[in-house]
Write a protein that holds these residues in place. Structure first.
Motif, PDB file in Angstrom:
ATOM      1  N   VAL A  11       0.875  -1.159  -0.055  1.00 51.57           N
ATOM      2  CA  VAL A  11      -0.097  -0.021   0.080  1.00 51.57           C
ATOM      3  C   VAL A  11       0.860   1.309  -0.106  1.00 51.57           C
ATOM      4  N   CYS A  12       2.094   1.282   0.683  1.00 54.42           N
ATOM      5  CA  CYS A  12       2.877   2.260   0.886  1.00 54.42           C
ATOM      6  C   CYS A  12       3.534   2.785  -0.483  1.00 54.42           C
ATOM      7  N   LEU A  13       3.979   1.601  -1.283  1.00 51.98           N
ATOM      8  CA  LEU A  13       4.495   1.749  -2.478  1.00 51.98           C
ATOM      9  C   LEU A  13       3.629   2.429  -3.655  1.00 51.98           C
ATOM     10  N   ILE A  14       2.206   1.914  -3.458  1.00 57.56           N
ATOM     11  CA  ILE A  14       1.081   2.251  -4.645  1.00 57.56           C
ATOM     12  C   ILE A  14       0.851   3.960  -4.057  1.00 57.56           C
ATOM     13  N   LEU A  15       0.634   4.009  -2.925  1.00 60.24           N
ATOM     14  CA  LEU A  15       0.109   5.611  -2.359  1.00 60.24           C
ATOM     15  C   LEU A  15       1.084   6.385  -2.834  1.00 60.24           C
ATOM     16  N   THR A  16       2.443   5.963  -2.478  1.00 61.27           N
ATOM     17  CA  THR A  16       3.380   6.986  -2.920  1.00 61.27           C
ATOM     18  C   THR A  16       3.868   7.032  -4.249  1.00 61.27           C
ATOM     19  N   THR A  17       3.351   6.494  -5.105  1.00 57.53           N
ATOM     20  CA  THR A  17       3.390   6.193  -6.410  1.00 57.53           C
ATOM     21  C   THR A  17       5.038   5.522  -6.493  1.00 57.53           C
ATOM     22  N   GLY A  18       5.049   4.416  -5.745  1.00 58.61           N
ATOM     23  CA  GLY A  18       6.412   3.715  -5.729  1.00 58.61           C
ATOM     24  C   GLY A  18       7.798   4.431  -5.470  1.00 58.61           C
ATOM     25  N   VAL A 348       3.038  -6.059  -4.833  1.00 58.25           N
ATOM     26  CA  VAL A 348       2.820  -4.853  -5.561  1.00 58.25           C
ATOM     27  C   VAL A 348       2.606  -5.295  -7.050  1.00 58.25           C
ATOM     28  N   ASN A 349       1.432  -5.386  -7.516  1.00 61.46           N
ATOM     29  CA  ASN A 349       1.116  -5.710  -9.135  1.00 61.46           C
ATOM     30  C   ASN A 349       1.974  -6.935  -9.379  1.00 61.46           C
ATOM     31  N   GLU A 350       1.579  -8.118  -8.849  1.00 59.47           N
ATOM     32  CA  GLU A 350       2.017  -9.317  -9.210  1.00 59.47           C
ATOM     33  C   GLU A 350       1.429 -10.147 -10.432  1.00 59.47           C
ATOM     34  N   GLY A 351       1.960 -10.511 -11.227  1.00 59.83           N
ATOM     35  CA  GLY A 351       1.588 -11.325 -12.349  1.00 59.83           C
ATOM     36  C   GLY A 351       0.881 -10.628 -13.291  1.00 59.83           C
ATOM     37  N   VAL A 352       1.475  -9.386 -13.655  1.00 60.03           N
ATOM     38  CA  VAL A 352       0.960  -8.468 -14.867  1.00 60.03           C
ATOM     39  C   VAL A 352       1.938  -8.282 -15.847  1.00 60.03           C
ATOM     40  N   LYS A 353       1.677  -7.689 -16.961  1.00 61.57           N
ATOM     41  CA  LYS A 353       2.611  -7.295 -17.900  1.00 61.57           C
ATOM     42  C   LYS A 353       2.455  -5.698 -18.178  1.00 61.57           C
ATOM     43  N   SER A 354       3.692  -4.971 -18.553  1.00 59.94           N
ATOM     44  CA  SER A 354       3.531  -3.578 -18.634  1.00 59.94           C
ATOM     45  C   SER A 354       4.218  -3.267 -20.195  1.00 59.94           C
ATOM     46  N   ASP A 355       3.730  -2.454 -20.954  1.00 58.49           N
ATOM     47  CA  ASP A 355       4.356  -2.148 -22.001  1.00 58.49           C
ATOM     48  C   ASP A 355       5.118  -0.514 -21.868  1.00 58.49           C
ATOM     49  N   GLY A 356       5.333  -0.338 -20.745  1.00 57.02           N
ATOM     50  CA  GLY A 356       6.098   0.886 -20.455  1.00 57.02           C
ATOM     51  C   GLY A 356       7.338   0.894 -20.979  1.00 57.02           C
ATOM     52  N   VAL A 357       8.023   1.576 -21.740  1.00 52.24           N
ATOM     53  CA  VAL A 357       9.367   1.760 -22.290  1.00 52.24           C
ATOM     54  C   VAL A 357      10.152   2.037 -20.962  1.00 52.24           C
ATOM     55  N   ILE A 358      11.076   0.822 -20.965  1.00 54.33           N
ATOM     56  CA  ILE A 358      12.347   1.299 -19.884  1.00 54.33           C
ATOM     57  C   ILE A 358      13.632   0.875 -20.566  1.00 54.33           C
ATOM     58  N   ASN A 359      14.606   1.187 -19.675  1.00 56.77           N
ATOM     59  CA  ASN A 359      16.026   0.848 -20.215  1.00 56.77           C
ATOM     60  C   ASN A 359      16.668   0.007 -18.924  1.00 56.77           C
ATOM     61  N   LEU A 387       5.872   3.456 -12.344  1.00 58.89           N
ATOM     62  CA  LEU A 387       5.424   2.473 -13.459  1.00 58.89           C
ATOM     63  C   LEU A 387       4.929   1.009 -12.646  1.00 58.89           C
ATOM     64  N   ILE A 388       5.956   0.765 -11.943  1.00 61.26           N
ATOM     65  CA  ILE A 388       5.783  -0.530 -10.982  1.00 61.26           C
ATOM     66  C   ILE A 388       4.561  -0.347 -10.272  1.00 61.26           C
ATOM     67  N   ALA A 389       4.109   0.811  -9.606  1.00 61.68           N
ATOM     68  CA  ALA A 389       2.762   1.064  -9.179  1.00 61.68           C
ATOM     69  C   ALA A 389       1.780   1.114  -9.784  1.00 61.68           C
ATOM     70  N   ASN A 390       1.776   1.430 -10.939  1.00 59.53           N
ATOM     71  CA  ASN A 390       0.883   1.550 -12.032  1.00 59.53           C
ATOM     72  C   ASN A 390       1.229   0.975 -13.465  1.00 59.53           C
ATOM     73  N   PRO A 391       1.419  -0.244 -13.484  1.00 56.67           N
ATOM     74  CA  PRO A 391       1.888  -0.780 -14.746  1.00 56.67           C
ATOM     75  C   PRO A 391       1.352  -0.408 -16.134  1.00 56.67           C
TER      76      PRO A 391
END
Length: 481
Positions: A11-18, A348-359, A387-391
């Motif tokens: 919850v802390c990670l999500i509320l503080t946007t990670g 935090v957001n286990e079992g999901v995929k993200s199309d966010g572009v990262i390096n 992005l981890i908080a909101n994939p």
């Protein structure tokens, strides 16, 4: 950690946007050498069996559009571990030692950063690219408090006296594959994984830990136990797709072909009709690596650290299996630049995929964020903790990959733009052309898109840092483009 504490951390990670965790989280940092997207969670080749990575994906976020800062081992690892891009350091090739480069020798590397701020750091396997020095082999062990030494071999003796194919020596390690006499439990990667797994039984004197594990396969040579070859009957293997006129639309301003033709390794493999065998050997090596990873995943899940350990698992760059008329790494196409990347923050957001572009260079500031450590102002990358908080959020700022001095690629998740120092350009639209067969750079309809990408190319390109004259094999990859 109790379920309640685990929930509160999430919850802390999500509320503080990670931005940070409330308590010191441990870090498991796993590097896999030469692994491309041929794993189940990324779907790069559905033939390949990776059951342990498939299972791990159920407890992590699969970053579907992750890219390397450079498309060869040394500069990619140097960049992500120092937090600085090649064009800012001059570390462009495997023969450039970051400790000998003026722009990197005094930087605080990622494990040092954690080690200097209360973490116990430990490692085994390849994390830094190694270099021969007058004091012996430099494997980057100076960056850690503790180094695990294992007795496993790269594979042991082969069942046959020689590898099962012609030994193609073009621009790097020999193209070799074959079944080993050594059982799984006696191989180096397995024993390194076993060592890492055993560390979860320890108490680190109340300190959080930063543990880095390097898995060598599927790096050449493809020497793994026979059972992994048996999983892929040769008559069932479908090699990667090839387009023989793939380079015809990559031309300079005068319409002259930029590439003379397929690379030397591809030609040698083609001449001996070994494409299927080589693809099979890579698949076998990937499944072997997956089994080694399973040892670590299982041990962590059963340990006292299961619910307070962040896991970042990454490949250092891609690898061609015939696509783009190439084998190995290097170059600036998608197959070389896109990498496997999975991150697990417990709860935090286990079992999901993200199309966010990262390096991969973004891992340094992200781990600092997640663990609540002070920002390192030297970092070129940006934290993707949000992005981890909101994939599913939009995260498509173009990211950079480099191959040699003034050769760059940028991608925003849809378009890949490539710019060579000789003035040649490429542009591909992955919505309609995921294999990058149709170069749009000379189509005036895309001039505006190209102009936007060109504005984001590095303005400064440091000259190459001194090469290590003690290296037995000099990296020639950056000279090819």
């Amino acid at each position: 950690m109790s379920f309640l504490k685990r929930f509160l951390v999430g919850v802390c990670l999500i509320l503080t946007t990670g931005l940070c965790a409330k308590e010191n989280m441990n870090v498991l940092f796993i590097a896999i050498d030469d692994l491309n997207d041929w794993i189940g969670p990324m779907g790069g080749n559905p033939q390949v069996k990776t059951p342990h990575l498939d299972k791990f994906a159920n407890f992590s976020i699969v970053m579907n559009k992750a890219y390397c800062p450079a498309t060869v081992c040394g500069p990619s690892r140097s960049s992500l571990l120092t937090g600085r891009h090649c064009h800012n350091t001059g570390v462009y090739g495997n023969s450039n030692n970051l400790k000998k480069a003026s722009k990197t020798k005094d930087l605080e590397t990622l494990p040092e950063y954690f080690g200097n701020r209360g973490y116990h750091t430990l490692t085994t396997g390849k994390i830094f690219h190694k270099h021969m020095t007058s004091e012996g082999m430099d494997e980057g062990h100076w960056a850690f408090h503790e180094v695990g030494k294992t007795k496993g071999s790269a594979g042991g003796m082969l069942w046959k006296k020689q590898a099962t194919h012609p030994d193609h020596k073009y621009g790097g390690s020999p193209i070799q594959w074959g079944a080993t006499k050594a059982p799984l439990e006696k191989t180096k990667d397995y024993m390194n994984a076993k060592w890492a797994a055993e560390q979860f039984e320890r108490d680190f004197d109340g300190k959080p830990f930063f543990m880095a594990l390097g898995i060598s396969r599927p790096h050449l040579p493809f020497f793994v136990p026979q059972k992994y070859f048996d999983m892929y009957p040769l008559d069932k293997v479908k090699p990667a797709p090839v387009k023989l006129d793939d380079y015809d639309d990559i031309v300079d301003s005068n319409g002259k072909a930029f590439f003379k033709g397929p690379d030397a390794t591809w030609l040698a493999v083609d001449k001996s009709n070994a494409h299927t065998e080589l693809n099979r050997a890579y698949m076998a090596s990937v499944t072997y690596a997956d089994d080694c990873l399973g040892v670590v995943f299982d041990a962590l899940a059963k340990s006292q650290y299961a619910d307070n350990t962040i896991v970042m698992l990454w490949g250092d760059h891609g690898w061609y299996l015939g696509e783009k008329l190439k084998y190995r790494k290097t170059g600036l196409w998608e197959e070389a630049a896109r990498v496997p990347f999975m991150v697990r923050v417990p709860g935090v957001n286990e079992g999901v995929k993200s199309d966010g572009v990262i390096n991969l260079i973004d891992m340094y500031p992200t781990l600092i964020d997640l663990c609540g450590l002070p920002e390192n102002s030297n970092n070129d990358g940006r934290s993707f903790a949000k992005l981890i908080a909101n994939p599913k959020m939009t995260w498509n700022t173009p990211t950079l990959s480099t191959m040699g001095h003034m050769n760059h690629a940028l991608t925003d998740g849809r378009y890949r733009y490539i710019s060579y120092k000789k003035g040649v350009q490429e542009l591909y639209d992955h919505n309609s052309d995921p294999m990058e067969y149709n170069n749009l750079a000379n189509n005036p309809e895309y001039a505006e898109i190209i102009a936007k990408f060109k504005k984001q190319l590095p303005k400064n390109n440091e000259p190459e840092s001194p090469r290590n004259t003690m290296e037995k094999k000099k990296n020639k990859a950056s000279k090819k483009i």
